[in-house]
Design an enzyme around this catalytic site. Structure first.
Site, PDB file in Angstrom:
ATOM      1  N   HIS A   1       0.819  -1.221   0.000  1.00 35.97           N
ATOM      2  CA  HIS A   1       0.000   0.000   0.000  1.00 35.97           C
ATOM      3  C   HIS A   1       0.849   1.265   0.000  1.00 35.97           C
ATOM      4  O   HIS A   1       0.364   2.334  -0.384  1.00 35.97           O
ATOM      5  CB  HIS A   1      -1.032  -0.012   1.134  1.00 35.97           C
ATOM      6  CG  HIS A   1      -0.550   0.402   2.478  1.00 35.97           C
ATOM      7  ND1 HIS A   1      -0.162  -0.498   3.451  1.00 35.97           N
ATOM      8  CD2 HIS A   1      -0.388   1.635   3.032  1.00 35.97           C
ATOM      9  CE1 HIS A   1       0.184   0.178   4.537  1.00 35.97           C
ATOM     10  NE2 HIS A   1       0.068   1.465   4.312  1.00 35.97           N
TER      11      HIS A   1
ATOM     12  N   GLN B   1       0.151   6.089  11.577  1.00 34.02           N
ATOM     13  CA  GLN B   1       0.317   6.566  10.201  1.00 34.02           C
ATOM     14  C   GLN B   1       1.749   7.026   9.948  1.00 34.02           C
ATOM     15  O   GLN B   1       2.305   7.805  10.719  1.00 34.02           O
ATOM     16  CB  GLN B   1      -0.654   7.710   9.912  1.00 34.02           C
ATOM     17  CG  GLN B   1      -2.034   7.220   9.510  1.00 34.02           C
ATOM     18  CD  GLN B   1      -2.683   6.331  10.546  1.00 34.02           C
ATOM     19  OE1 GLN B   1      -2.911   6.777  11.658  1.00 34.02           O
ATOM     20  NE2 GLN B   1      -2.972   5.088  10.212  1.00 34.02           N
TER      21      GLN B   1
ATOM     22  N   SER C   1       3.871   2.651   8.290  1.00 36.64           N
ATOM     23  CA  SER C   1       3.595   1.572   7.332  1.00 36.64           C
ATOM     24  C   SER C   1       4.815   1.197   6.522  1.00 36.64           C
ATOM     25  O   SER C   1       5.641   2.054   6.181  1.00 36.64           O
ATOM     26  CB  SER C   1       2.492   1.993   6.365  1.00 36.64           C
ATOM     27  OG  SER C   1       1.252   1.761   6.950  1.00 36.64           O
TER      28      SER C   1
HETATM   29  N1  ARG Z   1      -1.599   2.349   7.353  1.00 30.16           N
HETATM   30  C1  ARG Z   1      -0.685   3.066   8.187  1.00 30.16           C
HETATM   31  C2  ARG Z   1       0.401   3.668   7.339  1.00 30.16           C
HETATM   32  O1  ARG Z   1       0.233   3.702   6.141  1.00 30.16           O
HETATM   33  C3  ARG Z   1      -0.184   2.217   9.308  1.00 30.16           C
HETATM   34  C4  ARG Z   1      -1.223   2.091  10.322  1.00 30.16           C
HETATM   35  C5  ARG Z   1      -0.872   1.185  11.409  1.00 30.16           C
HETATM   36  N2  ARG Z   1      -1.948   1.311  12.325  1.00 30.16           N
HETATM   37  C6  ARG Z   1      -1.992   0.720  13.518  1.00 30.16           C
HETATM   38  N3  ARG Z   1      -2.992   0.970  14.294  1.00 30.16           N
HETATM   39  N4  ARG Z   1      -1.033  -0.078  13.884  1.00 30.16           N
HETATM   40  O2  ARG Z   1       1.354   4.257   7.821  1.00 30.16           O
END
Ligand code: ARG
Length: 263
Positions: free
Chosen positions: A79, A215, A218
């Site tokens: 992603h 955020q 990831s």
């Molecule tokens: N989707 C997020 C990113 O792109 C990571 C989120 C992780 N979330 C969590 N609650 N561990 O950085």
């Protein structure tokens, strides 16, 4: 649920400090520390964790993490790479601070995204980047398909990244780290229902929350037993009770990933 950190989300240290003191005002006490990046974590350095890479845009603005698994190969999340091209991204090693200018910047010659990746809650959230030039840092070994016992519930897993201090908060300028226990499949299914795909994902976090990736983290590593065992993928909010972080279960993809790493 959140996806890639918007690249404009960088805040100054002054703004972060202001937010922290505002939080103190709002809660009426300074005893409760403000949420920390890698929520609940502590600061660390790229020297301590040389395999942790910043994935940046062409202006070296970090938006995801990655893990160096050989001198020219970096594992990250699919992603993170959606909409990216070999010319739009860079991999930066040896740089503890997002606003640093030191370390090694590598261009990317190939982006492999899992061929059936569609969205984080459908699994397959893995990508491998091939660097145009070698990184002079120690790589992290990654799991083989037989390493599944590493995920046994309650195993200590290390998370690392430059992500936000709280859900919707600001990124950390300095690399941060924390440890979280892995969570059983049944417990994680209880949290996320059919969005948790046990074959492709593994959860980690405390029942009461408080420590998590967020955020901007990831693509970064979930390290268990000295090996790259997972990739920071998703979660509902960050560090909330009953909503652990969800990581790509790398054992499921290790042969596919090995083919990319060895190519
Ligand atoms: N989707 C997020 C990113 O792109 C990571 C989120 C992780 N979330 C969590 N609650 N561990 O950085």
């Amino acid at each position: 649920m959140f996806f890639k950190l918007p690249r404009r989300a960088t805040l100054t240290a002054a703004a972060v400090a202001a937010a922290a003191s505002l939080a103190t005002v709002l809660t009426g006490t300074a005893a409760q520390a403000a949420p920390q990046p890698i929520v609940g974590g502590t600061t660390t350095t790229s020297t301590a964790y040389p395999y942790v890479m910043q994935i940046t845009d062409s202006s070296q603005n970090q938006f995801c993490g990655g893990t160096l698994v050989s001198p020219t190969k970096v594992v990250t999340a699919a992603h993170c790479m959606v909409g990216e091209t070999t010319s739009s991204v860079r991999v930066v090693g040896g740089r503890t601070y997002r606003n640093g200018t030191n370390g090694t910047v590598a261009r990317v010659s190939k982006i492999w995204i899992h061929p059936t990746y569609t969205s984080v809650t459908k699994g397959d959230d893995v990508a491998v980047l091939t660097l145009s030039t070698s990184m002079p840092y120690t790589a992290l070994p990654y799991v083989s398909s037989s390493d599944t016992s590493l995920y046994a519930a309650g195993s200590t897993a290390r998370i690392l990244g430059w992500g936000t201090t709280s859900s919707g908060g600001s990124s950390s300028n300095q690399l941060r780290t924390a440890t979280v226990p892995t969570v059983s499949d049944s417990s994680c299914s209880g949290s996320y229902g059919s969005r948790y795909i046990a074959s492709d994902m593994v959860c980690a976090g405390y029942t009461q929350g408080g420590v998590d990736t967020c955020q901007g983290d990831s693509g970064g590593p979930l390290v268990i037993g000295g090996k790259l065992a997972g990739i920071t993928s998703w979660g509902d909010g960050c560090a909330a009770a009953g909503a652990p972080g969800v990581y790509t279960r790398l054992t499921t993809f290790s042969s596919l990933v090995a083919t990319q790493i060895n190519s």
